[in-house]
Enzyme design. Sequence first.
Site, PDB file in Angstrom:
ATOM      1  CE  LYS A  81      17.344 -59.189 -56.479  1.00  0.00           C
ATOM      2  NZ  LYS A  81      15.965 -58.792 -56.844  1.00  0.00           N
ATOM      3  CB  SER A 156      15.207 -55.963 -54.354  1.00  0.00           C
ATOM      4  OG  SER A 156      14.798 -56.885 -55.329  1.00  0.00           O
ATOM      5  CB  SER A 180      12.943 -56.117 -57.754  1.00  0.00           C
ATOM      6  OG  SER A 180      12.486 -55.781 -56.468  1.00  0.00           O
TER       7      SER A 180
END
Lengths: 496, 303, 100
Positions: A81, A156, A180
């Site tokens: 990420k 996310s 997330s």
Amino acid sequence: MNYYYKMSVAEAARALQNKEITSKELTESVLERIEEVEEDIRGFVTLLDGDEVLLEAEKIDQARVSEEPLPHLAGIPMALKDNLCTRGVPTTCASKMLQSYCPPYDACVVEKLKESRTILMGKANMDEFAMGSSTENSAFFTTRNPWDTTRVPGGSSGGSAALVAAGEVFFALGSDTGGSVRQPASFCGVVGLKPTYGLVSRFGLIAFASSLDQIGPLTRDVRDCAMVMEIIAGHDPRDSTSAPKEKEKYTEYLGRDIKGFKVALPRDCFTEGLDAEVKKVVMGAVGKCTALGIEVEDVSMPHMQYAFPAYYIVSTSEAFSNLARYDGVQYGYRADGAGNFVSLYKKTRSGGFGQEVKKRIMLGTYFLSSGYYDAYYLQSLKARTQIREELQKVFRDYDFIVTPTSPTVAFQVGEKGDDPLTMSLSDIYTIIANLAGVPAISIPCGFVGGMPVGLQVMGRPFEEGRIFQFCYALECLLGVRNQLPETGVKRGGTVV
Amino acid sequence: MSSAFEIIISLEVQAELLTKSKMFCSCPNSFGQKPNTNICPVCLGLPGSLPVLNEKALDLALTAALALNCEVSSFSRFDRKHYFCPDLPKAYQISQYEFPIAKNGYLDIIKEGEKIRRIRIDRLHLEEDAGKLQHDGSASYVDFNRCGVPLMEIVSAPDLRSPEEARLFLESLKRILLYTGVSDCKMEEGSLRCDANISLRPAGSREFGAKVKIKNMNSFKAVQKGLEYEAARQEKLLSARNVVYQETRIWDGERGITLEMRGKGEEKDYRYFPDPDLPPLDISPGRVERVRSALKLRAGEVY
Amino acid sequence: MNVSRKEVEYVASLARLDLAPEEKEKIFQQFNVILDYINRLKELNLAGVEPTTHVLQLKNVFRKDRSQEKGGELLAEVLKEAPDKAGRLFKVPPVIEEEG
């Protein structure tokens, strides 16, 4: 075209160790897959140069040929990420604020993955500064769900989940502040774990809300998740909130008998807002638990309704503080034309942050400002205590708490619009694990209309091993593991 | 100063601690290096970096707390104090608000040879230092070397009754901090700094007047001079039945006057909250005793 | 109505944000929707409940007082990121307001 990219991490690792394949072949397979689908998925914010990645793979192959000792997952391609600091590789948080920022250091988990000689393919898209549930808040573009590219991958950590589901990497890391990792895992049909707070070092994770953030893996099955956790878990003296725990062999829990485990089903989670079809799939999976000799009982958790307000106050307050540093002085975006430093700050922050981020910074500022602190911030910390105690009470009698991961399957891109609540309420089942600091996993448990449904299992702090033990058995029973969208990618709902 | 008014002064003293490394990272705690060479991701507040407390900083603060007769808190915690300034890289300073290391101490000062006055100390807490700004006409420049240097703040009660007493207090404090090895107290190098709050009230009154904070007094003499100037300024205002505004003023040593601070924006709202990156401190009696015996040993050496 | 437009403006300024008029209006609307929802927390009687500031019950986490010089490579990488600099210093528009 070979199909090595479809292997799980465990399968790929075994094939590499048995010298049935090389890391170069594995990496080539992934690169071809990226070439094939990335245009539609758009999971990568930064994709590393293919030649350099292959060079790294060849190095590992040579080491293997010369019988050098190699870590278990050496030579396996993965993604991170884009809020995990990678030295010399842009780390943007999907924000204009950090668009070209290259950190001068590696996050703790990045060091660990480098030591284990896994191969970084690139950095995954996300909602800006991890604020969102769909990647639609990315300042760059929206990632698409590999099961239906008209839908969001969740967020996310949507880029990470989509890349794993699309076969573009074997595993990825995400971060989870209110769901997330788990919600995008659920939307993309992969496994996602939020570890116990303090189990994985946050050093080098660009903070959203420090008391809630944890880094976790996204993988195609439970075994892979356990394998990645064996690498990234462990005490780090650079993170004062890192738990001083011995390393555990999580894979040793897999296959152990699960008879006698007790599961709590909070009825407060199966009410309004939960999609009827999703409920059916989740209840179906829960029903099968009894076949494994597991006791399932309804429980009541009345404080759950306060979880979202408490979460929203804590997370925005901490976010205000953590994001105060982006001012254009030392690094990142700086607005032109500021005549003095106050104007530099205002112009830079107004131009560098997207609207969702600005809104949350302002809410946090409001909750912490004098006159409101007690009514909001302090009250939320007290509610947090009660939510924690309520969970502890359930865990006195039960080993796990099972809920849906999300009240719906992945929604359409653009569907949620601007309503500030509907989007956030899709995190309703996941936030309590962050507030209480307990571990929680999402595993695929079926489909609704061709879209994956996730089942969430929460456990006691630091009992990740038992979560893996339970979920591995459940995964075998349900027969849903390592499923990639069959014929590649659907474009606008039609198979191409 | 006429006897019509009584001067009320309290001091906020900041002392850099004599540690080898900074407060929350392993950068050397040193002075006078080339700009931006003594820095790392932690003291620069780079995204993703995290603080870890230097144990020696705590022990030095405890040493000072005991030498200043303070009550040591069994529970102490770090809070974030937010304000925007280019020399503060996280836009918050890790400090202590609700639960300082120690409270309620005192320091005896000797006046006119023998007369002893006891000045109460309200609190003693730990915080990190900020960087340094330089200015020319068109721009400002930031050097982050000093960021994260451990600071101890000592706040006195409003017990000081003259600029001279303020200087005497500082001199006594310096002696103690030097003897105990807590700080080298070099005001000219900035390792000891002092802001003062001063107000006047009609003699005999029990109410406090509006207090003015004076900054930028860089020597013991400057502290006395600055406060003398400010006391006279306030007295003139009050005698002419004008109002003294609560504000912060800067001591201009060259001109020998205090100046209004320019461009004061909105009211200060530091939005303190407990730092989630730093677990709280549980200061055990064992640790306090260890520090106390080391202090006694040292006192034995000195006297 | 939980907050006024004026309060939203004040909060934006406190957070060092300038908002365009339409952005301000939108955030103002959203603020009120969110606060409406969040205010249910005030229903809870939490007198006497200890606040959870840290979810792990850790205490006294220290490092030893050891210093380590940083390599020139790191310094070069740090300075490379500066939007504007003069020699080894980070350059910013003039600071006219002192805070602290």
